[in-house]
Scaffold this active site. Sequence first.
Site, PDB file in Angstrom:
ATOM      1  N   HIS A 136       0.820  -1.210   0.000  1.00  0.00           N
ATOM      2  CA  HIS A 136       0.000   0.000   0.000  1.00  0.00           C
ATOM      3  C   HIS A 136       0.858   1.266   0.000  1.00  0.00           C
ATOM      4  O   HIS A 136       0.307   2.376   0.000  1.00  0.00           O
ATOM      5  CB  HIS A 136      -0.879   0.050   1.258  1.00  0.00           C
ATOM      6  CG  HIS A 136      -1.942  -0.993   1.329  1.00  0.00           C
ATOM      7  ND1 HIS A 136      -2.701  -1.373   0.244  1.00  0.00           N
ATOM      8  CD2 HIS A 136      -2.414  -1.725   2.386  1.00  0.00           C
ATOM      9  CE1 HIS A 136      -3.571  -2.307   0.620  1.00  0.00           C
ATOM     10  NE2 HIS A 136      -3.420  -2.525   1.899  1.00  0.00           N
ATOM     11  N   ARG A 183      -9.988   2.882  -7.191  1.00  0.00           N
ATOM     12  CA  ARG A 183     -11.405   2.769  -6.834  1.00  0.00           C
ATOM     13  C   ARG A 183     -11.928   4.163  -6.492  1.00  0.00           C
ATOM     14  O   ARG A 183     -11.168   4.996  -5.994  1.00  0.00           O
ATOM     15  CB  ARG A 183     -11.572   1.845  -5.627  1.00  0.00           C
ATOM     16  CG  ARG A 183     -13.010   1.545  -5.237  1.00  0.00           C
ATOM     17  CD  ARG A 183     -13.066   0.679  -3.996  1.00  0.00           C
ATOM     18  NE  ARG A 183     -14.414   0.179  -3.747  1.00  0.00           N
ATOM     19  CZ  ARG A 183     -14.770  -0.580  -2.704  1.00  0.00           C
ATOM     20  NH1 ARG A 183     -13.842  -0.919  -1.806  1.00  0.00           N
ATOM     21  NH2 ARG A 183     -16.013  -1.000  -2.567  1.00  0.00           N
TER      22      ARG A 183
END
Length: 321
Positions: free
Chosen positions: A129, A151
């Site tokens: 991440h 997203r």
Amino acid sequence: MSKTNGTVTAVTDIVKTNLPQLSTVTDRFGNTFHVGNAGAYWHLPLPIGSDTDYRTHLRNIRDMEIRPDDVMICSYPRTGLHWHQEIVAMLMKKTEKLSAERENSMHFLDGRPMHILDSMKSPRLIETHVPFRYIPKQALEKKIKIIRLDRNPKDTIVSLYSLVQKNAEPLHYPGTFEQFVRLFLEIGYVYGDLFTYLMDWQDGIDANPDVPFYTSVYEEMKLDEKAGVKKLNEFLGTGCSEELCEKIADACSFDSMKPFKETTSSEKLNGLFRNRKNGFYRKGDVGDWTNWFSETLNEDFDREYKNRMSGYRTVYKYTLD
């Protein structure tokens, strides 16, 4: 915002023997939560080894030895990592079978001591991440294949809040959804400010045109999962047949993955959650943010997004209607 260094005492079984010292943070609403201080950002409080610290771990990620056949998935939390990790692993192994072990042994850079990652057999599927500027330098130098997940940020925030609400200590955030969003917009959360994170990835991809990047957008995958799997197969060069790609898409649909993962998760993984039940798989919907954002909160979010993201080229789908 106040911060004090301290050791979390009420930690889950999975982390208590491998957790470095954490920082305790109190937001302006009086909510106290815990993070790993990586210097450049707040790291998720993950079990990287009690004999190290998050700043050192971040340097180790940046300087790690990358193998030419490594494949890397990069994502902000809650943008489809567990979903894509399963799909890509199945493509690489040419199998349509979901694995009970894969999630428990995923090569997650942010939450594994480096010696474990070094011992993994090739070809490795590695995930992180961390913001673009902190991905392994050799990933760009050796031009490995990098999948970047994206997203719409409203569903991302809802999904992340829902996760950390369900998490046990030290991952738990105790405040309300509105407080979480205000914190998110004002100073950011783990891995730094989301808008900066997104802009840095856009700039990083632009600056490295000879590196094979593939962006998988959550909403596009939801619209046509079979087409999405086929595109990943083509990008990776995994050579899976069209029929196998379609079977992988079916196996990795949310309705198939969620019950399978919930019933096969290890006790260690379940221990991350307050009810000791795997909470990584929630709804898998697009547009659930409409059930969470008040009109005022949504207007404030849109205003901040417009002010800060005028140079961002991605146009998100916020619903699939």
